[in-house]
Design a protein around this motif. Structure first.
Motif, PDB file in Angstrom:
ATOM      1  N   GLY A  77       0.844  -1.194   0.000  1.00 19.50           N
ATOM      2  CA  GLY A  77       0.000   0.000   0.000  1.00 19.50           C
ATOM      3  C   GLY A  77       0.875   1.237   0.000  1.00 19.50           C
ATOM      4  O   GLY A  77       2.105   1.154   0.047  1.00 19.50           O
ATOM      5  N   SER A  81      -2.548   3.775   3.954  1.00 20.22           N
ATOM      6  CA  SER A  81      -2.854   2.381   3.651  1.00 20.22           C
ATOM      7  C   SER A  81      -1.642   1.483   3.873  1.00 20.22           C
ATOM      8  O   SER A  81      -1.777   0.306   4.202  1.00 20.22           O
ATOM      9  CB  SER A  81      -3.333   2.241   2.199  1.00 20.22           C
ATOM     10  N   SER A 125      -5.685   0.311  -1.081  1.00 19.24           N
ATOM     11  CA  SER A 125      -5.734   1.704  -1.530  1.00 19.24           C
ATOM     12  C   SER A 125      -7.173   2.187  -1.477  1.00 19.24           C
ATOM     13  O   SER A 125      -8.062   1.541  -2.030  1.00 19.24           O
ATOM     14  CB  SER A 125      -5.183   1.836  -2.951  1.00 19.24           C
ATOM     15  N   SER A 130      -3.981   5.804  -7.234  1.00 17.36           N
ATOM     16  CA  SER A 130      -2.755   6.568  -7.005  1.00 17.36           C
ATOM     17  C   SER A 130      -1.695   6.173  -8.035  1.00 17.36           C
ATOM     18  O   SER A 130      -1.689   5.048  -8.550  1.00 17.36           O
ATOM     19  CB  SER A 130      -2.232   6.318  -5.586  1.00 17.36           C
ATOM     20  N   THR A 151     -10.101  -1.942  -1.462  1.00 16.10           N
ATOM     21  CA  THR A 151     -10.258  -0.575  -1.928  1.00 16.10           C
ATOM     22  C   THR A 151     -11.651  -0.038  -1.632  1.00 16.10           C
ATOM     23  O   THR A 151     -12.616  -0.809  -1.506  1.00 16.10           O
ATOM     24  CB  THR A 151      -9.969  -0.468  -3.445  1.00 16.10           C
TER      25      THR A 151
END
Length: 347
Positions: A77, A81, A125, A130, A151
């Motif tokens: 992560g 995270s 995430s 990202s 997620t």
């Protein structure tokens, strides 16, 4: 400025009451601070509760993949995270699932070398979009590893590219600006715990197994420590049946265990405690004519050195005594004292 905060009356009620919360520092009373703290806790608990609706066969299949994996579990992560990923790794390792943490940004700068063919990867995430994740995910898939996403964005790049997706969507963060990860990271953490607990059940992971990975803690000692681990060969108080009371007192005082075993022909025939000495002094004006055999208690409680310390503690408590004579196959091994057990933090 004034905020109006809705709070549930109690956990079993659907009734909400409205509280006025002032942002002005003069009006930020202790009451308002408590109200905001309770609002945060309530908000996060509701986010966790909503995860129940996201637990489906996709979760079950991901769990089975982890259970049947011949490799390790790699958890990765970025940002907050990544911190949750490290906690997950700690939990998995301590509950029987070999795991490693891989920082997403470091992974694309050489740390992917830790990845092996049979490893399963969990990627965490909130956004799933990202830049580091978008670079890392194709690399993981190129290596052929099974990829499980955790997620909060089911339409993200991570969700679409993963083999299994665990949904941790939250309505909002507890942060007043809806920015600082709060509800979302709590949801990630709980989803990881759900995986760990399911894997524990599938593996038949017991408290004894847990102790193997925590030998230095109180639980490890409680489950792994045996009586023989507590004995000191030099602290083995004993006297002969014909020993004088003076010698008995000296032996008890020197060994500092509050007791001496009376041994005849290498067999324990009795025990003398400091309590026995006090009673003897109260009942006799002179004790020069008395011997160990005269004041001992016959048939003392004994225990084998292979007995677990927790079982020995139960015996001490059941009989309201503080010492146990340790005997193996008739041979006197020493004394187990309650204080020694308590010093190890076993209660």
């Amino acid at each position: 400025m004034v905020f109006y905060i809705n709070l549930r009356h109690n956990k079993d009620s659907n009734f909400f009451y409205t509280h006025k919360f002032y942002t002005n520092s003069i009006l930020n009373t202790k009451e308002n601070i408590l109200i905001l703290a309770k609002k945060t806790i309530l908000s996060e608990s509701e986010s966790i509760a909503k995860l129940i609706d996201f637990i489906d066969f996709n979760f079950a299949e991901a769990t089975q993949i982890l259970f049947h994996s011949k490799g390790r579990l790699i958890v990765t992560g970025i940002g907050k995270s990544a911190i949750i990923a490290q906690k997950m790794v700690a939990t998995f390792n301590s509950t029987g699932t070999p795991s490693l943490f891989l920082h997403a940004s470091e992974a694309i700068h050489g740390d992917l070398g830790m990845l092996q063919a049979d490893d399963v990867v969990i990627c965490i995430s909130k956004s799933g979009n990202s830049p580091e994740i978008k670079i890392l995910v194709p690399l993981l898939k190129r290596f052929g590893n099974q990829l499980i996403a955790i997620t909060g964005n089911m339409n993200s790049f991570l969700a679409k590219e993963s083999h299994y997706v665990l949904n941790t969507t939250v309505d909002a963060e507890s942060c007043p600006n809806n920015l600082a990860p709060t509800n979302s990271t709590t949801a990630q953490l709980v989803m990881g715990d759900a995986l760990a607990v399911c894997l524990m059940e599938l593996r038949g992971f017991t408290s004894a197994d847990f102790a193997k990975y925590h030998p230095g803690g109180a639980l490890g000692k409680k489950l792994l420590l045996s009586v023989k681990d507590m004995l000191e060969n030099s602290m083995k108080p004993m006297v002969a049946p014909d020993a004088s009371v003076k010698k008995v007192i000296f032996e008890i005082s020197e060994k500092r265990l509050g007791v001496a075993a009376v041994v005849e022909n290498e067999k324990v025939i009795g025990i003398i405690t400091d309590g026995d000495i006090r009673r003897m002094l109260n009942e006799n004006d002179s004790f020069t004519h008395l011997t160990a055999k005269d004041i001992m208690t016959k048939n003392p409680k004994t225990i084998q050195s292979t007995t677990m310390v927790t079982d020995a503690l139960n015996i001490l408590e059941d009989f309201a005594i503080t010492q146990l004579i340790v005997v193996d196959n008739g041979e006197y091994k020493g004394v187990l004292h309650l204080h020694d057990i308590l010093k190890e933090g076993i209660v």
